[in-house]
Design a protein around this motif. Structure first.
Motif, short mmCIF file in Angstrom:
data_model
loop_
_atom_site.label_atom_id
_atom_site.label_comp_id
_atom_site.label_asym_id
_atom_site.label_seq_id
_atom_site.Cartn_x
_atom_site.Cartn_y
_atom_site.Cartn_z
N PHE A 1 0.79 -1.22 0.00
CA PHE A 1 0.00 0.00 0.00
C PHE A 1 0.83 1.29 0.00
N HIS A 2 2.18 1.17 0.07
CA HIS A 2 3.01 2.38 0.05
C HIS A 2 2.54 3.36 1.13
N ASP A 3 2.42 4.65 0.70
CA ASP A 3 1.98 5.69 1.64
C ASP A 3 0.46 5.75 1.79
N LYS A 4 -0.26 4.83 1.14
CA LYS A 4 -1.71 4.77 1.33
C LYS A 4 -2.08 3.92 2.55
N ALA A 5 -1.11 3.23 3.14
CA ALA A 5 -1.40 2.41 4.32
C ALA A 5 -1.93 3.30 5.45
N PHE A 6 -2.90 2.78 6.16
CA PHE A 6 -3.51 3.46 7.31
C PHE A 6 -4.22 4.75 6.91
N THR A 7 -4.76 4.79 5.69
CA THR A 7 -5.52 5.96 5.25
C THR A 7 -6.94 5.53 4.87
N ALA A 8 -7.82 6.54 4.76
CA ALA A 8 -9.21 6.27 4.39
C ALA A 8 -9.32 5.72 2.98
N GLU A 9 -8.31 5.94 2.14
CA GLU A 9 -8.39 5.50 0.74
C GLU A 9 -8.46 3.98 0.59
N VAL A 10 -7.92 3.24 1.55
CA VAL A 10 -7.94 1.78 1.46
C VAL A 10 -8.88 1.15 2.50
N SER A 11 -9.58 1.97 3.28
CA SER A 11 -10.47 1.46 4.33
C SER A 11 -11.54 0.53 3.75
N PRO A 12 -11.82 -0.60 4.43
CA PRO A 12 -11.48 -0.97 5.80
C PRO A 12 -10.11 -1.60 5.98
N TRP A 13 -9.36 -1.79 4.87
CA TRP A 13 -8.02 -2.35 4.97
C TRP A 13 -7.05 -1.29 5.47
N LEU A 14 -5.99 -1.74 6.11
CA LEU A 14 -5.01 -0.84 6.71
C LEU A 14 -3.63 -0.98 6.09
N MET A 15 -3.16 -2.20 6.00
CA MET A 15 -1.79 -2.48 5.57
C MET A 15 -1.76 -3.81 4.84
N PHE A 16 -0.77 -3.98 3.95
CA PHE A 16 -0.68 -5.20 3.14
C PHE A 16 0.81 -5.45 2.89
N ASP A 17 1.31 -6.54 3.46
CA ASP A 17 2.67 -7.00 3.19
C ASP A 17 2.59 -8.28 2.36
N TYR A 18 3.32 -8.32 1.25
CA TYR A 18 3.34 -9.52 0.40
C TYR A 18 4.75 -10.07 0.32
N GLY A 19 4.91 -11.32 0.74
CA GLY A 19 6.18 -12.03 0.62
C GLY A 19 6.17 -12.87 -0.65
N LEU B 1 -2.38 -9.17 5.70
CA LEU B 1 -3.21 -7.99 5.59
C LEU B 1 -3.65 -7.56 6.98
N TRP B 2 -3.71 -6.26 7.19
CA TRP B 2 -4.31 -5.73 8.42
C TRP B 2 -5.65 -5.12 8.04
N LEU B 3 -6.67 -5.51 8.80
CA LEU B 3 -8.05 -5.09 8.54
C LEU B 3 -8.58 -4.35 9.77
N ASN B 4 -9.11 -3.16 9.55
CA ASN B 4 -9.55 -2.34 10.67
C ASN B 4 -10.83 -2.88 11.30
N LEU B 5 -11.02 -2.52 12.54
CA LEU B 5 -12.27 -2.78 13.26
C LEU B 5 -12.92 -1.44 13.57
#
Length: 306
Positions: free
Chosen positions: A32-50, A131-135
């Motif tokens: 998600f680059h700098d979009k992590a933890f923003t309203a633009e990807v809500s309800p998702w927060l962060m995404f790390d892919y190995g 993936l981190w998913l908001n509550l």
């Protein structure tokens, strides 16, 4: 297949970012680059892919030791290799290829994540996503929960809409694995607090065009695990290469993509946006910085994760 009236346009394409290590076992793209933890990807927060990576046999533990979480959920998908989980409320599990671990931290969990002991001994190819998913605020201080979702419980549905049945899809077929949400009447096994779509998509051949229904107003994010795809309305597609991600407009009731390489693999992340403030710091995601400070205090006093 339901009639689709409006195909989503691509709002922005984020190219593949540089990788970094999380602990000594997870070499990941911060999707998600700098979009992590923003309203633009809500309800998702962060995404790390190995991405697929070879690990040699070892007797050492590879991964991340004990660390806390509060206020959200972690969703770990194992594609190759095995992930071993343990937490402060007594859950212990190993997930393998095709399995999913869905951990609701809520009011607090202390957990650890490693390559499994057996995988570490043998070595091999390791590929995963977390993936981190908001509550929502009302659920952030609820009880923790752990869902072990095995490959066998995740419905496979042909992209044409028919269920693949117990035998699963043949190697030359294109299909969706419905982890969360509903696709063509097939409900994913994940129990979610708010409406969420998480679909693992495989397109067998190059040049396949598909239109999939999505709830109007939901966030929609397309990530390319492997291969490449054109995403968006016909004539206005955006091309995505490996590890690129497309953020789609929220208006529209359909997703359209065309595979630009055989064996293309996508992840679709969707869901109803949570229209609340996001306060994130380290392993905690709350609504205010005062709540973050309380989480830190609870953790250092030994109150978090009980």
């Amino acid at each position: 297949m339901p009639t689709i009236s409006a195909i989503r346009s691509v709002r922005q394409v984020l190219p593949a970012p540089p990788r970094h290590w999380v602990g000594n076992g997870f070499h990941v793209y911060p999707v998600f680059h700098d979009k992590a933890f923003t309203a633009e990807v809500s309800p998702w927060l962060m995404f790390d892919y190995g991405a697929p990576k070879e690990f040699s046999p070892t007797t050492s533990r590879r991964g991340v030791g004990q660390h806390p979480h509060r206020g959200f959920e972690t969703v770990t998908i194992a594609f190759q290799g095995e992930v071993e989980h343990g937490d402060s409320v007594g859950n212990r599990d190993v997930i393998g290829p095709g399995d999913v671990q869905w951990m609701t931290a809520a009011r607090g969990v202390v957990h650890e994540e490693f390559h499994s002991t057996e995988f570490s001994k043998k070595g091999g190819t390791f590929e995963m996503a977390q993936l981190w998913l908001n509550l929502p605020k009302a659920a952030k201080m609820g009880p923790p929960r752990y869902q072990a979702i095995t490959k066998a419980t995740i419905p496979q549905v042909f992209l044409g809409g028919e269920s693949c049945g117990a035998a699963g899809a043949p190697d030359d077929a294109s299909y969706v694995r419905v982890i969360a949400g509903s696709f063509q009447g097939n409900q994913g096994p994940a129990q979610t607090t708010t409406p969420v779509e998480l679909w693992d998509i495989y397109i067998a051949t190059q040049g396949e065009a598909h239109e999939l229904p999505l709830p109007d107003g939901h966030t929609a994010i397309v990530f390319v695990r492997e291969g490449s795809a054109l995403v968006g309305p016909a004539g206005a597609e955006q091309e995505l290469g490996p590890q690129a991600v497309a953020l789609l407009d929220r208006s529209g009731d359909g997703l359209r993509f065309v595979s630009a390489a055989p064996g293309t693999k996508l992840l679709l992340l969707g869901g109803a946006p949570i229209n609340e403030p996001i306060a994130a710091r380290g392993p905690f995601v709350m609504n205010t910085m005062q709540e973050i400070a309380q989480a830190n205090e609870d953790f250092h006093a030994g109150r978090l994760g009980r």
